[in-house]
Design a protein around this motif. Structure first.
Motif, PDB file in Angstrom:
ATOM      1  N   ARG A 210       0.815  -1.223   0.000  1.00 23.29           N
ATOM      2  CA  ARG A 210       0.000   0.000   0.000  1.00 23.29           C
ATOM      3  C   ARG A 210       0.849   1.273   0.000  1.00 23.29           C
ATOM      4  O   ARG A 210       0.327   2.373   0.199  1.00 23.29           O
ATOM      5  N   SER A 211       2.137   1.148  -0.242  1.00 22.20           N
ATOM      6  CA  SER A 211       3.036   2.289  -0.046  1.00 22.20           C
ATOM      7  C   SER A 211       2.704   3.477  -0.948  1.00 22.20           C
ATOM      8  O   SER A 211       2.987   4.628  -0.592  1.00 22.20           O
ATOM      9  N   ASP A 212       2.095   3.237  -2.102  1.00 19.82           N
ATOM     10  CA  ASP A 212       1.751   4.348  -2.990  1.00 19.82           C
ATOM     11  C   ASP A 212       0.730   5.295  -2.357  1.00 19.82           C
ATOM     12  O   ASP A 212       0.605   6.456  -2.789  1.00 19.82           O
ATOM     13  N   GLU A 213       0.022   4.820  -1.341  1.00 20.77           N
ATOM     14  CA  GLU A 213      -0.968   5.670  -0.682  1.00 20.77           C
ATOM     15  C   GLU A 213      -0.323   6.841   0.067  1.00 20.77           C
ATOM     16  O   GLU A 213      -1.005   7.799   0.434  1.00 20.77           O
ATOM     17  N   LEU A 214       0.998   6.749   0.286  1.00 23.96           N
ATOM     18  CA  LEU A 214       1.692   7.819   0.995  1.00 23.96           C
ATOM     19  C   LEU A 214       2.006   9.003   0.086  1.00 23.96           C
ATOM     20  O   LEU A 214       2.405  10.069   0.563  1.00 23.96           O
ATOM     21  N   THR A 215       1.845   8.814  -1.223  1.00 25.48           N
ATOM     22  CA  THR A 215       2.199   9.866  -2.174  1.00 25.48           C
ATOM     23  C   THR A 215       1.419  11.142  -1.908  1.00 25.48           C
ATOM     24  O   THR A 215       1.962  12.254  -1.966  1.00 25.48           O
ATOM     25  N   ARG A 216       0.124  11.022  -1.604  1.00 27.59           N
ATOM     26  CA  ARG A 216      -0.691  12.207  -1.347  1.00 27.59           C
ATOM     27  C   ARG A 216      -0.139  13.007  -0.176  1.00 27.59           C
ATOM     28  O   ARG A 216      -0.093  14.251  -0.210  1.00 27.59           O
ATOM     29  N   THR A 320      -7.002   5.412   9.966  1.00 25.36           N
ATOM     30  CA  THR A 320      -6.914   5.734   8.551  1.00 25.36           C
ATOM     31  C   THR A 320      -5.964   4.768   7.850  1.00 25.36           C
ATOM     32  O   THR A 320      -5.936   4.702   6.635  1.00 25.36           O
ATOM     33  N   TRP A 321      -5.174   4.052   8.634  1.00 26.09           N
ATOM     34  CA  TRP A 321      -4.325   2.978   8.093  1.00 26.09           C
ATOM     35  C   TRP A 321      -4.377   1.822   9.083  1.00 26.09           C
ATOM     36  O   TRP A 321      -3.810   1.893  10.156  1.00 26.09           O
TER      37      TRP A 321
END
Length: 380
Positions: A210-216, A320-321
């Protein structure tokens, strides 16, 4: 392209720091296997010590290695029903007579990635100088480091080596830190589930997927990040803040505190451009305070600026995570997959800012292995 420009373009594999973050599920399994292979030797060393009711356990290291002790000390105190103190090597070296004021039987547990920091070696020597009865458990990632060499054959010492891949090449400690925490927890805490390492590795794989969710978050214009946690997760908050500070070379200011302590003045750090990260304890009593501060932060700076990380049940909750499958583990173990989120967040902030995560201080202001420390002899 350079490593940084390649990473900005989306290929993080060129970065040693990224590879060391994503290898953690693999090396945790390996570290647990290495410890299992030496189970009889470890028990022979530790069991007589832990049978002494007056034994004091001191967990030590510098920087990130010291925060390993801060995560483990409260959890081990509860598990072992005895005194366990986290004391940084930097405090031992500068104030040995205060840190070892009680001349009681002591187990000094040293955490060290390289084992070459001057304070790491000096702390073990000062313990021997100040205490009549001291045993040394050295947990390190470098078989060739001075700390490992000096204690490998020493009487009343035991060296536990981590998988070789954990001797991180990157500036910041990632897989080294988590592997040492895992090994110490499995070695010292009683009645550990044999499958714990596998469960933690699977949880870390959830995080990585899920690491791409940190981009925001890293593209959100934040210039300061606050990490909050209680008990063992207080040490995790401190390590998380350091990781961000290191990898961004101070470009993103970070702060850490406990859920309750934050209101007593430090809450003044909140302003526009602040991201708050709250780690939820698995202890049902402690968790209430974590939830209280999370809600207060949502009101103060907006829910979109608060990242709440927990291991609640799949029936829903305030996170949220959410990391599934770990709602029954101790907070010291829970810290391992939690810190992977903080590591990824710091790495992505660094890349977003155009920094070089593998060497965020190219001019050498801060070094991978501390330099410039003079160890002064302790007068008799």
């Amino acid at each position: 392209m350079t490593d940084v420009s390649t990473a900005v373009a989306g290929d993080l594999s060129s970065l040693a720091t990224y590879r060391e973050v994503v290898q953690q599920p693999v090396v945790w399994r390996e570290a647990a296997g290495l410890l299992a292979d030496r189970a009889d030797e470890v028990a022979k060393f530790l069991d007589p010590l832990l049978a002494q009711p007056e034994l004091r356990i001191v967990l030590t290291g510098a920087g990130t290695s010291a925060f390993a002790g801060e995560i483990l000390a409260p959890a081990l105190s509860r598990a072992l029903h005895r005194r366990v103190d986290a004391v940084a090597t930097t405090d031992i070296v500068s104030n040995p007579r205060e840190m070892f004021a009680e001349d009681v039987p002591t187990l000094l547990v040293s955490f060290a990635r390289s084992g070459e920091s001057p304070e790491s070696v000096a702390a073990t020597q000062l313990a021997t100088q100040c205490l009549r009865s001291v045993h040394q458990l050295v947990i390190t990632c470098n078989a060739d480091g001075r700390l490992a060499r000096e204690h490998q054959q020493a009487d009343e010492s035991l060296v536990l080596l981590m998988p070789s891949a954990t001797n991180d090449r990157g500036f910041a400690m990632t897989s080294s830190f988590t592997s040492m925490v895992l090994t110490a927890w499995l070695a010292l805490a009683p009645a550990q589930d044999a499958a714990l390492a596998e469960r933690l590795a699977e949880a870390a794989e959830q995080v990585l997927a899920r690491s791409d969710e940190l981009t925001r978050l890293t593209a959100g214009g934040y210039d300061r990040v606050v990490y909050l946690g209680s008990g063992p997760l207080g040490g995790l908050a401190r390590e998380s803040a350091l990781k961000l500070l290191e990898l961004t070379a101070g470009a993103v200011v970070s702060y850490y505190d406990t859920a309750l302590g934050f209101r007593h003045g430090p809450k003044a750090v909140l302003k526009e451009g602040t991201l708050a990260v709250v780690y939820l304890s698995n202890d049902t009593y402690t968790r209430q305070y974590d939830l209280d501060i999370a809600e207060e932060l949502r009101t103060a700076i907006g829910a979109e600026n608060v990242l709440v990380i927990g291991a609640g049940s799949s029936n829903g909750g305030p996170e949220t995570w959410r990391i599934d499958g770990l709602s029954d583990v101790d907070d010291a173990a829970l810290a391992l997959p939690f810190v992977v989120i903080a590591q990824l967040l710091a790495l992505r902030f660094s890349i977003q800012l155009g920094r070089t995560p593998d060497n965020p201080f190219p001019d050498g202001e801060v070094n991978r292995v501390v330099q410039g420390v003079t160890i002064h002899p302790l007068p008799r």
